[in-house]
Each structure stands twice: as structure tokens, then as C-alpha cells.
Design a protein around this motif. Structure first.
Motif, PDB file in Angstrom:
ATOM      1  N   PRO A 173     -59.811 -27.739  54.299  1.00  0.00           N
ATOM      2  CA  PRO A 173     -59.903 -28.948  55.125  1.00  0.00           C
ATOM      3  C   PRO A 173     -60.476 -30.111  54.309  1.00  0.00           C
ATOM      4  CG  PRO A 173     -60.739 -27.035  56.309  1.00  0.00           C
ATOM      5  CD  PRO A 173     -60.529 -26.596  54.903  1.00  0.00           C
ATOM      6  N   THR A 174     -59.757 -31.219  54.294  1.00  0.00           N
ATOM      7  CA  THR A 174     -60.109 -32.351  53.437  1.00  0.00           C
ATOM      8  C   THR A 174     -60.114 -33.627  54.266  1.00  0.00           C
ATOM      9  OG1 THR A 174     -59.047 -31.242  51.557  1.00  0.00           O
ATOM     10  CG2 THR A 174     -59.487 -33.605  51.338  1.00  0.00           C
ATOM     11  N   LEU A 175     -61.109 -34.455  54.059  1.00  0.00           N
ATOM     12  CA  LEU A 175     -61.232 -35.697  54.824  1.00  0.00           C
ATOM     13  C   LEU A 175     -60.341 -36.764  54.201  1.00  0.00           C
ATOM     14  CD1 LEU A 175     -62.381 -37.183  57.166  1.00  0.00           C
ATOM     15  CD2 LEU A 175     -64.485 -37.595  55.871  1.00  0.00           C
ATOM     16  N   SER A 176     -59.056 -36.637  54.472  1.00  0.00           N
ATOM     17  CA  SER A 176     -58.072 -37.625  54.053  1.00  0.00           C
ATOM     18  C   SER A 176     -57.778 -38.548  55.233  1.00  0.00           C
ATOM     19  CB  SER A 176     -56.789 -36.929  53.596  1.00  0.00           C
ATOM     20  OG  SER A 176     -56.216 -36.212  54.675  1.00  0.00           O
ATOM     21  N   GLU A 177     -56.861 -39.478  55.025  1.00  0.00           N
ATOM     22  CA  GLU A 177     -56.529 -40.409  56.107  1.00  0.00           C
ATOM     23  C   GLU A 177     -56.003 -39.683  57.346  1.00  0.00           C
ATOM     24  OE1 GLU A 177     -55.764 -40.895  52.943  1.00  0.00           O
ATOM     25  OE2 GLU A 177     -55.709 -43.031  52.417  1.00  0.00           O
ATOM     26  N   GLY A 178     -55.250 -38.580  57.102  1.00  0.00           N
ATOM     27  CA  GLY A 178     -54.679 -37.854  58.225  1.00  0.00           C
ATOM     28  C   GLY A 178     -55.732 -37.285  59.149  1.00  0.00           C
ATOM     29  N   ALA A 201     -58.890 -38.242  59.256  1.00  0.00           N
ATOM     30  CA  ALA A 201     -59.670 -39.358  59.791  1.00  0.00           C
ATOM     31  C   ALA A 201     -58.972 -39.998  60.991  1.00  0.00           C
ATOM     32  CB  ALA A 201     -59.924 -40.394  58.702  1.00  0.00           C
ATOM     33  N   ASP A 202     -57.654 -40.156  60.905  1.00  0.00           N
ATOM     34  CA  ASP A 202     -56.902 -40.737  62.022  1.00  0.00           C
ATOM     35  C   ASP A 202     -56.989 -39.838  63.254  1.00  0.00           C
ATOM     36  OD1 ASP A 202     -56.191 -42.910  60.508  1.00  0.00           O
ATOM     37  OD2 ASP A 202     -54.188 -42.165  60.013  1.00  0.00           O
ATOM     38  N   MET A 203     -56.933 -38.520  63.017  1.00  0.00           N
ATOM     39  CA  MET A 203     -57.000 -37.584  64.134  1.00  0.00           C
ATOM     40  C   MET A 203     -58.361 -37.623  64.818  1.00  0.00           C
ATOM     41  SD  MET A 203     -55.905 -33.581  64.131  1.00  0.00           S
ATOM     42  CE  MET A 203     -57.273 -33.048  63.110  1.00  0.00           C
ATOM     43  N   LEU A 204     -59.415 -37.854  64.022  1.00  0.00           N
ATOM     44  CA  LEU A 204     -60.770 -37.855  64.567  1.00  0.00           C
ATOM     45  C   LEU A 204     -61.231 -39.236  65.046  1.00  0.00           C
ATOM     46  CD1 LEU A 204     -62.510 -35.572  61.913  1.00  0.00           C
ATOM     47  CD2 LEU A 204     -61.763 -34.927  64.218  1.00  0.00           C
ATOM     48  N   MET A 262     -67.945 -40.355  60.544  1.00  0.00           N
ATOM     49  CA  MET A 262     -66.727 -39.583  60.340  1.00  0.00           C
ATOM     50  C   MET A 262     -67.008 -38.262  59.632  1.00  0.00           C
ATOM     51  SD  MET A 262     -63.526 -39.383  60.936  1.00  0.00           S
ATOM     52  CE  MET A 262     -63.100 -41.052  61.449  1.00  0.00           C
ATOM     53  N   GLU A 263     -67.950 -38.277  58.684  1.00  0.00           N
ATOM     54  CA  GLU A 263     -68.262 -37.046  57.947  1.00  0.00           C
ATOM     55  C   GLU A 263     -68.827 -35.976  58.884  1.00  0.00           C
ATOM     56  OE1 GLU A 263     -69.073 -40.076  57.054  1.00  0.00           O
ATOM     57  OE2 GLU A 263     -67.906 -40.349  55.202  1.00  0.00           O
ATOM     58  N   GLU A 264     -69.646 -36.403  59.848  1.00  0.00           N
ATOM     59  CA  GLU A 264     -70.223 -35.456  60.802  1.00  0.00           C
ATOM     60  C   GLU A 264     -69.140 -34.861  61.701  1.00  0.00           C
ATOM     61  OE1 GLU A 264     -73.311 -35.513  64.618  1.00  0.00           O
ATOM     62  OE2 GLU A 264     -73.517 -37.024  63.027  1.00  0.00           O
ATOM     63  N   LEU A 265     -68.223 -35.708  62.155  1.00  0.00           N
ATOM     64  CA  LEU A 265     -67.133 -35.224  62.991  1.00  0.00           C
ATOM     65  C   LEU A 265     -66.219 -34.281  62.215  1.00  0.00           C
ATOM     66  CD1 LEU A 265     -66.210 -38.543  64.815  1.00  0.00           C
ATOM     67  CD2 LEU A 265     -67.410 -36.575  65.789  1.00  0.00           C
ATOM     68  N   ALA A 266     -65.964 -34.618  60.946  1.00  0.00           N
ATOM     69  CA  ALA A 266     -65.116 -33.758  60.121  1.00  0.00           C
ATOM     70  C   ALA A 266     -65.773 -32.404  59.908  1.00  0.00           C
ATOM     71  CB  ALA A 266     -64.826 -34.428  58.783  1.00  0.00           C
ATOM     72  N   ALA A 267     -67.087 -32.399  59.713  1.00  0.00           N
ATOM     73  CA  ALA A 267     -67.802 -31.131  59.533  1.00  0.00           C
ATOM     74  C   ALA A 267     -67.704 -30.283  60.794  1.00  0.00           C
ATOM     75  CB  ALA A 267     -69.262 -31.405  59.181  1.00  0.00           C
TER      76      ALA A 267
END
Length: 262
Positions: free
Chosen positions: A185-190, A192-195, A206-211
Motif C-alpha cells: 500500500p502506497t500513498l500515491s494520488e490514487g 489520496a483521492d480515495m481517502l 492524509m498520512e494518518e488516514l492512509a495508515a
């Protein structure tokens, strides 16, 4: 370690954003002349301008759909030789197996697998003739950890690993290496857009949501967060370097420990 790719030409497919753009930046920063690819001219021009603003190797653009045979042929006609080929182009789409028609399976195979097959077939003979070359397929941890919500995607990523391993053996003794990279799982634009709707709703970074997303969908993650695109790109740049001359036929993980095998 000083990676010097001066005098080398690199092609990075699907490189106007995300992991692809990070790879293109990293290769250019190491001195390579990079061909940036995308389907839309404004995005290609923006990426090329950003990379050229960094100095070093610099970039040129190629606008075309490399998910088609015609697009691949046009790229080879425009840029008939390269030293480094990064088969990064890829698509993904969550869809249940029983709702995935033949057309989707064919589309994923054409874009994710055949783009790399066609370009490798075109560029590897020149690399062999020159006695040096690097080919990297950007696969995924989903190649081994098949996601039940998009089996057709996982299948295409497994196929990439198979092609890369076969090509590595086919190029044995030539000075050309072929590897695949398995991002997690990588924090790319895709992502980020989903989150983004959740971020707007909660105000969380955003980093917290991605985690949180990683721990929900890939609870085996050891780093317990999403990787950055630059973390993935750093591995790819290394594999493209002279220093990686003894690494070939490998599936190199940048998955944060998601895969639970040793």
C-alpha cells in the motif's frame, strides 16, 4: 552509495504521477535522460517541466496509450533505444469476481501485462547488443497476496512477475538484468483521492488516514503505514543502477512487510 546514470536513457511508462513520476524523478536525479509517458499532453508536459526544473539528466515526453499495441509501436518509433525500461504502467479497480466480465480481464491483461511484454520485446535486443541494460516491472504484493476484491488485478500482477523471471533467464550472461518490484500500500494520488472525502469529513492528516486504511485492509503490515512513492522509487533506481548488477530474476519487496512469508 553514489548512483551515476549519466549517459543512460530511461523509459518510464505511466509516469505523469504517483510511483511512476517518483521513479522518473529519481532516475533523472541520478543523471539519466528520462522519457516520461502519459496519455494526456498537459500531464506529460507538466511532469517533464517539473523534472527538468531539477537539473541533472532531464526529461522528454511521449504522449500515447501504451496499453495498446499501436501505442507501444509509436513509442518505439519515437525512441528506438533505451538502456533502462521501467514497466510501471498499470490500472486497478475493485470489482467482485462474479461481476467482472471478459472485457475487464482482457483490458487488465493488455494494460498491466502486454504493455511490458511488447516494450521488453522491442528494447531488450538493443540492450543485449550493447552488453548492458535494466528492465524493471512494477508489480505488487498483490501478485502473491491476491486481493479477493479484485482477483483480475492480482492475476495481472502475478503474470508480470512470471514474465520478469522468464526474461531474466532468457537474458542470462548478457549484462542485462530483469527484475520485478512489489510495492505494498502506497500513498500515491490514487489512494489520496480515495481517502479525500474522509479527510474532508474528519480533518485528519492524509498520512494518518492512509495508515488506518493499511491496518484495515493489510493488517499484516509491519511498518503500519502506507509507503511513500519515493520509498518505492528508491528501490527501483537502485535496481536500475550499475551497483545492482548481481540482482536479476528477483521479486524485490517494498511492501512494508505485508507478505507474511520468508
Amino acid at each position: 552509495m553514489q548512483i551515476d546514470l549519466a549517459g543512460r536513457t530511461a523509459i518510464v511508462t505511466g509516469s505523469t504521477g504517483g510511483i511512476g513520476l517518483a521513479i522518473a524523478r529519481g532516475l533523472a536525479a541520478s543523471g539519466a535522460r528520462v522519457v516520461v509517458n502519459g496519455r494526456r499532453a498537459p500531464a506529460v508536459e507538466q511532469a517533464v517541466s517539473a523534472i527538468n526544473g531539477l537539473g541533472a539528466g532531464g526529461a522528454v515526453g511521449f504522449v500515447g496509450d501504451l496499453g495498446t499495441a499501436e501505442g507501444c509501436a509509436a513509442l518505439v518509433a519515437a525512441h528506438p533505444e533505451c538502456d533502462i525500461l521501467i514497466n510501471n504502467l498499470g490500472i486497478f479497480e475493485p470489482k467482485d469476481f462474479f461481476e467482472t466480465p471478459d472485457a475487464d480481464w482482457t483490458r487488465f491483461f493488455e494494460v498491466n501485462v502486454m504493455s511490458g511484454v511488447r516494450l521488453s520485446r522491442a528494447y531488450l535486443p538493443g540492450m543485449e547488443k550493447r552488453g548492458w541494460g535494466r528492465v524493471v516491472f512494477i508489480s505488487s504484493e498483490s501478485a502473491f497476496n491476491i486481493p479477493v476484491e479484485m482477483i483480475h488485478y492480482g492475476f495481472s500482477k502475478t503474470a508480470q512477475v512470471s514474465v520478469a523471471r522468464g526474461l531474466a533467464e532468457r537474458m542470462a550472461g548478457t549484462g542485462v538484468t530483469v527484475n520485478s518490484v512489489l510495492p505494498g500500500p502506497t500513498l500515491s494520488e490514487g489512494l489520496a483521492d480515495m481517502l479525500k472525502p474522509e479527510q474532508e469529513k474528519t480533518g485528519k492528516p492524509m498520512e494518518e488516514l492512509a495508515a488506518a486504511f493499511v491496518m484495515e485492509h493489510r493488517p499484516g503490515s509491519i511498518i503500519r503505514r502506507a509507503a511513500t512513492v519515493d520509498e518505492v522509487a528508491s528501490m527501483v533506481v537502485y535496481l536500475a543502477s550499475p551497483q545492482a548488477s548481481a540482482t536479476t530474476g528477483a521479486s524485490v519487496r517494498v511492501d512494508g512487510g505485508v507478505l507474511g512469508t520468508i
